[in-house]
Enzyme design. Sequence first.
Site, PDB file in Angstrom:
ATOM      1  N   ARG A   1      12.887 -28.929 -65.490  1.00 36.38           N
ATOM      2  CA  ARG A   1      12.252 -29.605 -63.083  1.00 36.38           C
ATOM      3  C   ARG A   1      11.462 -31.225 -64.394  1.00 36.38           C
ATOM      4  O   ARG A   1      11.357 -31.474 -63.824  1.00 36.38           O
ATOM      5  CB  ARG A   1      11.272 -29.252 -63.034  1.00 36.38           C
ATOM      6  CG  ARG A   1      11.725 -28.156 -62.408  1.00 36.38           C
ATOM      7  CD  ARG A   1      10.733 -26.938 -61.172  1.00 36.38           C
ATOM      8  NE  ARG A   1      11.449 -26.711 -59.922  1.00 36.38           N
ATOM      9  CZ  ARG A   1      10.384 -26.213 -58.982  1.00 36.38           C
ATOM     10  NH1 ARG A   1       9.455 -26.044 -59.062  1.00 36.38           N
ATOM     11  NH2 ARG A   1      10.907 -26.128 -57.859  1.00 36.38           N
TER      12      ARG A   1
ATOM     13  N   ASN B   1      17.657 -14.022 -69.430  1.00 40.60           N
ATOM     14  CA  ASN B   1      17.975 -15.213 -70.208  1.00 40.60           C
ATOM     15  C   ASN B   1      19.624 -14.732 -70.157  1.00 40.60           C
ATOM     16  O   ASN B   1      19.849 -13.487 -70.725  1.00 40.60           O
ATOM     17  CB  ASN B   1      17.318 -15.012 -71.480  1.00 40.60           C
ATOM     18  CG  ASN B   1      15.726 -15.019 -71.013  1.00 40.60           C
ATOM     19  OD1 ASN B   1      15.465 -15.511 -69.884  1.00 40.60           O
ATOM     20  ND2 ASN B   1      15.199 -15.172 -72.002  1.00 40.60           N
TER      21      ASN B   1
END
Length: 411
Positions: free
Chosen positions: A56, A127
Amino acid sequence: MGQEASAPVDESTPTQTLSARTLDAVASYIKDGRAQKIVVMTGAGISTAAGIPDFRSPGTGLYANLAKLNLPYPQAVFDISYFRSNPLPFYTLAHEIYPGKYKPTISHCFVRLLSDKGLLLKLFTQNIDCLERTAGVPTEKIVEAHGSFARQRCIECQRAFADNSMKEAIDRHEVPRCMYSACNGLVKPDIVFFGEALPEDFHRNRTLPSSADLAIVMGTSLTVQPFASLPGFCAEGVPRVLLNSERVGGLGCRADDVLVLGDCDEGVRKLASALGWLQELEALFETHNPEKGPEVQHKVPKLQARSLDDEIADITRQVDSTLRLSSEYCGSLGESMMSSKPTLPQQDTLSDKVPVLDRPGITTHAARQDSPNRKTGEDEGEEVHGHEGKSAMIGPKRKSSNTATPVSLSV
């Protein structure tokens, strides 16, 4: 199972298993041989220190870089339906985050150390970066809840695709296709996309924490189900340690929950130090990060070894150097001393020419530098990396435990 109250336990509440709610007590519990089956649960926060970019950050995040590909929405890059019609955005992303570009962190190495000492029951990770594997954690000890880049297959015929062929295709910015000409289907890593089921390995091992005698949760916000339910499977009285930027997932509500809030790697180092494993941990870290090892191991001890005499000597040298540069002031001062009515310079002139000096050993201790794209926080929907608890979750939160949850992209 997996759901519990979130109110923190009162400080006056006595512990059931540990001698205290501290890392030292946890270390004693392990060293006494009472923790033989440790379950570790990790999120993207343990990989941020490796330099993996988040999604982001304006202008530098991976979503910002994908914008030029004209995606209908950023999360489409992990949508299986969109992938079938246009796999190029995913493989553009894969080129940036494919295993081999990043190295394990202290947190990854600590999990490896637990395994080497025969204490690791299982590692559950959100992950997909394979850094646990790179650190040397055995494959059979790892449950990749959202899949990973470790394997790949054709999405049509399900035939496996060779690792070296996958790497070559990604290096060349190409979209790999099935090796069987009669199929020619698209090839995709075994990463869970929206619209796909979670790995069977996760469902098969989901209740395993119920047999653990210690749980360590690192770098995840525990907001995405069903992964978030894992700590709740631990039996009452089993210590649970949280190494994270903030309290999450109801941890801290039991008498033997120990919260270590802050930098994930620093929390791991504190626990390793209490266990007497720090030197061993740093040595293992240096084998994977030879350029970082000397800085980690030797910088702090040098600063700590400074004596008061050393500091005074440094201050004296800095003052002498500053005064030598102030030749104009020294000249004017000499002339004024020779006169019958000495005139001292104004105070503001003195301060202009002889600046206030910082104490050595404080200002010279460089602050730890993380990736410029680092974000701190949680691994909730549409988030991909944060530092301790910043999950790489891509997309909105899902309630169902039978379909794909947002991918934890700590690669």
